[in-house]
Scaffold this active site. Structure first.
Site, PDB file in Angstrom:
ATOM      1  N   LYS A 171       0.896  -1.180  -0.072  1.00  0.00           N
ATOM      2  CA  LYS A 171       0.056  -0.126   0.124  1.00  0.00           C
ATOM      3  C   LYS A 171       0.881   1.272   0.070  1.00  0.00           C
ATOM      4  O   LYS A 171       1.717   1.384   0.896  1.00  0.00           O
ATOM      5  CB  LYS A 171      -0.942  -0.031   1.204  1.00  0.00           C
TER       6      LYS A 171
ATOM      7  N   ASP B 105      -3.634   4.449  -1.807  1.00  0.00           N
ATOM      8  CA  ASP B 105      -4.276   4.918  -0.832  1.00  0.00           C
ATOM      9  C   ASP B 105      -4.237   6.378  -0.511  1.00  0.00           C
ATOM     10  O   ASP B 105      -3.664   6.898   0.280  1.00  0.00           O
ATOM     11  CB  ASP B 105      -3.923   4.265   0.545  1.00  0.00           C
TER      12      ASP B 105
ATOM     13  N   LYS C  47      -7.110   8.438  -0.697  1.00  0.00           N
ATOM     14  CA  LYS C  47      -8.358   8.917  -0.056  1.00  0.00           C
ATOM     15  C   LYS C  47      -8.932  10.033  -0.835  1.00  0.00           C
ATOM     16  O   LYS C  47      -9.019  10.944  -0.122  1.00  0.00           O
ATOM     17  CB  LYS C  47      -8.267   8.943   1.254  1.00  0.00           C
TER      18      LYS C  47
ATOM     19  N   ASP D 244     -12.948  15.300  -3.669  1.00  0.00           N
ATOM     20  CA  ASP D 244     -13.101  16.371  -4.336  1.00  0.00           C
ATOM     21  C   ASP D 244     -14.467  16.464  -5.226  1.00  0.00           C
ATOM     22  O   ASP D 244     -15.247  15.695  -5.233  1.00  0.00           O
ATOM     23  CB  ASP D 244     -11.714  16.428  -5.205  1.00  0.00           C
TER      24      ASP D 244
ATOM     25  N   THR E 126     -10.684   5.805  11.180  1.00  0.00           N
ATOM     26  CA  THR E 126     -10.539   5.147  12.448  1.00  0.00           C
ATOM     27  C   THR E 126     -10.131   6.426  13.518  1.00  0.00           C
ATOM     28  O   THR E 126     -10.388   6.268  14.767  1.00  0.00           O
ATOM     29  CB  THR E 126      -9.544   4.078  12.536  1.00  0.00           C
TER      30      THR E 126
ATOM     31  N   ARG F 161       2.998  -1.029  10.743  1.00  0.00           N
ATOM     32  CA  ARG F 161       4.023  -1.073  11.789  1.00  0.00           C
ATOM     33  C   ARG F 161       4.541  -2.494  12.476  1.00  0.00           C
ATOM     34  O   ARG F 161       5.544  -2.740  12.506  1.00  0.00           O
ATOM     35  CB  ARG F 161       3.888  -0.024  12.909  1.00  0.00           C
TER      36      ARG F 161
END
Ligand code: C5P
Length: 260
Positions: free
Chosen positions: A56, A83, A85, A88, A142, A233
């Site tokens: 990603k 990714d 996001k 517009d 999130t 991570r």
């Protein structure tokens, strides 16, 4: 639940027997390359070369390194999830979706809160594109809790807002969604087997939680109905990223045994 045929990673030139659960898991594990430059990304990818097939690329790396950072990944046969996001006006998002499809990415994100016209324009932008990327609508980030939603004028609970956006996305012809492990079961019910549910916030037992709030283990997320897991991570900052990825894959394979 089998991976939709058109989403089978492009490297899979021969059919992998369904019985090979680690291979099935490998097709569903997406490693987040949340690094500041192309050299760090290349280092990570080479460490994970024999283990992972999906990467990603998000805003940090894309803004720093540009579309050129995708080229070696696509060329090498990895599946790339872009990714960014997008959010517009419909015309602008449609253009960006078309550009991204031209870069060879397999999945990409846009904000569900951009509204039905934006989602429809994004879908329409892929009409006639051979083997188009899967469009994923981000539901509620999130990082947004009730207080954050209230602050932007939304009175609904995060769960209700996720459901509203998912229904709206489905109506607009979107079948892919990004959501937290907390919402995956209800979105699976809503989308049925066709839904492509991509789940971040994954933490193997014992891993540091970091800034994630709504988390699940790889096995839990798959049991709840996830199609793909996004892990950053716990893999990328491990002393040995390949070993960490193998451990995640093993746990995923166990969970898939019950599903396939
Ligand atoms: O390091 P970690 O496993 O938390 O990385 C999760 C990845 O998933 C990050 O790239 C993060 O931006 C992304 N993500 C997320 N929550 C969302 C959407 C994307 O954590 N709602």
């Amino acid at each position: 639940m089998p991976i939709p045929e058109r989403l089978k990673p492009s490297f899979a030139t021969t059919r992998v027997p369904v019985t090979d659960l680690v291979e099935e898991a490998r097709k569903r594990l997406i490693v987040a390359l949340d690094v500041p430059d192309a050299a760090s990304a290349a280092r990570l990818v080479s460490q994970l070369d024999s283990t992972c097939r999906w990467f990603k690329v998000g805003l940090e790396l894309f803004v720093a390194a540009g579309p050129a950072v995708l080229e070696p990944l696509v060329k090498h046969g990895y599946s790339v999830f872009l990714d960014l996001k997008l959010n517009d006006i419909p015309n602008t998002v449609a253009g960006a979706v078309r550009s991204a499809a031209g870069l060879g990415v397999r999945m990409m994100t846009l904000h569900g809160s951009g509204g039905p016209a934006m989602l429809r324009a994004a879908r329409a932008a892929l009409d006639g594109v051979a083997d188009p990327p899967e469009l994923l609508a981000v539901t509620v980030l999130t990082s947004m809790d009730q207080a954050q939603l209230n602050a932007i004028g939304l009175e609904r609970s995060p769960a209700k807002q996720v459901e509203l956006l998912a229904r709206m996305g489905l109506d607009a012809g979107i079948r892919g969604f990004v959501c937290s492990p907390q919402e995956v079961a209800s979105l699976r019910t809503l989308t049925g087997a066709e839904g492509v549910l991509v789940i971040p916030g994954i933490r193997p037992a014992g891993a540091a939680i970091g800034d994630q709030k709504r988390i699940a283990t790889p096995a839990e997320a798959l049991r709840l109905g996830a199609s793909y897991l996004v892990v950053g991570r716990p893999i990328t900052q491990a002393a040995n990223p390949a070993e960490a990825a193998e451990a995640v894959l093993k746990e995923m394979a166990e969970a898939l045994k019950a599903r396939l």
